[in-house]
Enzyme design. Structure first.
Site: not given
Ligand code: UT7
Length: 325
Positions: A112, A282, A252
């Site tokens: 990125c 992204n 980004h």
């Molecule tokens: O491009 C540069 C590199 N990338 C980044 O910088 C990405 C950085 N990270 C993020 O943007 C965020 O961490 C994400 C958008 C990827 C995830 O958001 P989050 O608020 O950190 O969620 P999480 O990974 O802590 O997951 C929370 C919950 C989980 O369920 P449980 O374990 O709490 O039951 C996930 O399984 O959300 C669940 N989850 C989803 N639920 C519905 C993860 N993806 C999804 C989804 N739809 N698509």
């Protein structure tokens, strides 16, 4: 003598993939995607379109704006993690497509942050005087390395390309500073395990879905905020300016919450931070040039304004550039 962006162009594939459509593909909801990421829709390249095709469209628009002929371009840098092939480089396909027969060409893989890395390299090539006109492109078809069964990643990504033509001119415009950084120790937070020389493609690597992107989003989130805020601050300091001198921060677009947190750490209001994540998600290396083009097109910035481009991504890599338009 400064370095001026004499032309800028972008290309987004026509096909829109909405959150509602993703609800039918994986266990997710529009509400989750919108509130956790800010994304409403993303663009997906046609089956017949490879990364170079997107790059060529964007570059042609930049060339037209710059009012130059492709033969005047003496270097092409393509930042991408989704090259058409292992080799030739995607830049070779772009050279052919543009008819830029006098250009030296190469790709860089900084995920990125690739466009920021590319402009830093181009800046030095131009300042050294060996090259006069350099085309820098960020282009990705992330849809090709996306696991459409993995809700953790597939809701985040999109395809697109952005291109700038940089030239040494006697105007006031300049790339005032570039700051680049990396941490290879955390490379396993965002990567593609299969298909390279470590795990060459076999039936098993394909069955195990190792040729798709893997991501630990939660761990990346915190590092992304810190690295982007620090990079922007360093670029501003290196340019000898303050945040008040900056018209627009162009970050980004990985997550609206990351962008908001970066804005907060920099102490700038959200009106001074560009956002288009809702439309494209992204698009990795393509994100910052697409956003810069839109910011100019929408009249949010004009000639003479200072913008700060800042990015973070796989590698890990990060960087920022302060640019006087
Ligand atoms: O491009 C540069 C590199 N990338 C980044 O910088 C990405 C950085 N990270 C993020 O943007 C965020 O961490 C994400 C958008 C990827 C995830 O958001 P989050 O608020 O950190 O969620 P999480 O990974 O802590 O997951 C929370 C919950 C989980 O369920 P449980 O374990 O709490 O039951 C996930 O399984 O959300 C669940 N989850 C989803 N639920 C519905 C993860 N993806 C999804 C989804 N739809 N698509």
């Amino acid at each position: 003598m400064g370095i001026e962006i004499i032309g800028i162009g972008s290309y987004l594939p026509e096909k829109i993939l909405t959150n509602a459509e993703l609800e039918k593909m994986v266990d997710t909801t529009d509400e989750w995607i919108t509130t956790r990421t800010g994304i409403k829709e993303r663009r997906i390249a046609k089956d017949t379109e490879a990364t170079s095709d997107l790059a060529i469209h964007a570059a042609k628009r930049a060339i037209k704006k710059a009012n130059i002929s492709p033969e005047e371009i003496d270097a092409i840098i393509v930042a991408t993690i989704t090259p058409d092939m292992f080799f030739p480089s995607t830049a070779c396909f772009v050279q052919k497509g543009l008819g830029a027969k006098n250009a030296a060409v190469f790709d860089i893989a900084a995920a990125c942050s690739g466009f920021i890395y590319g402009t830093a390299i181009a800046k030095d090539m131009l300042k050294n005087g060996t090259y006069k006109t350099v085309l820098v492109i960020g282009a990705e078809t992330l849809s090709r390395i996306t696991d459409w069964q993995d809700r953790n990643t597939c809701v985040l990504l999109g395809d697109g390309a952005g291109a700038v033509i940089l030239k040494k001119t006697d105007s006031d415009s300049d790339i005032l500073s570039s700051y680049l950084g990396a941490d290879g120790n955390a490379g396993d937070l965002l990567y593609i395990p299969g298909g390279g020389s470590r795990n060459p493609a076999t039936h098993k690597t394909v069955d195990d879905r190792l040729h798709y992107m893997k991501m630990e989003g939660n761990k990346l989130f915190k590092i992304a905020v810190r690295a982007m805020a620090d990079s922007a601050k360093k670029a501003i300091e290196l340019a000898g300016i303050t945040c008040d001198d900056v018209r627009l921060i162009i970050p980004h677009q990985a997550n609206i919450r990351i962008v908001e947190a970066v804005g907060k750490q920099l102490g700038v209001p959200m009106e001074k931070v560009f956002l288009n994540i809702q439309k494209y998600g992204n698009t990795s290396a393509a994100t910052t040039p697409i956003a810069l083009e839109e910011a100019i097109y929408e009249g949010k910035v004009k000639k003479g304004d200072i913008v700060v481009l800042v990015a973070f991504g796989g590698g890990l890599t990060w960087g920022a550039a302060a640019i006087k338009l």
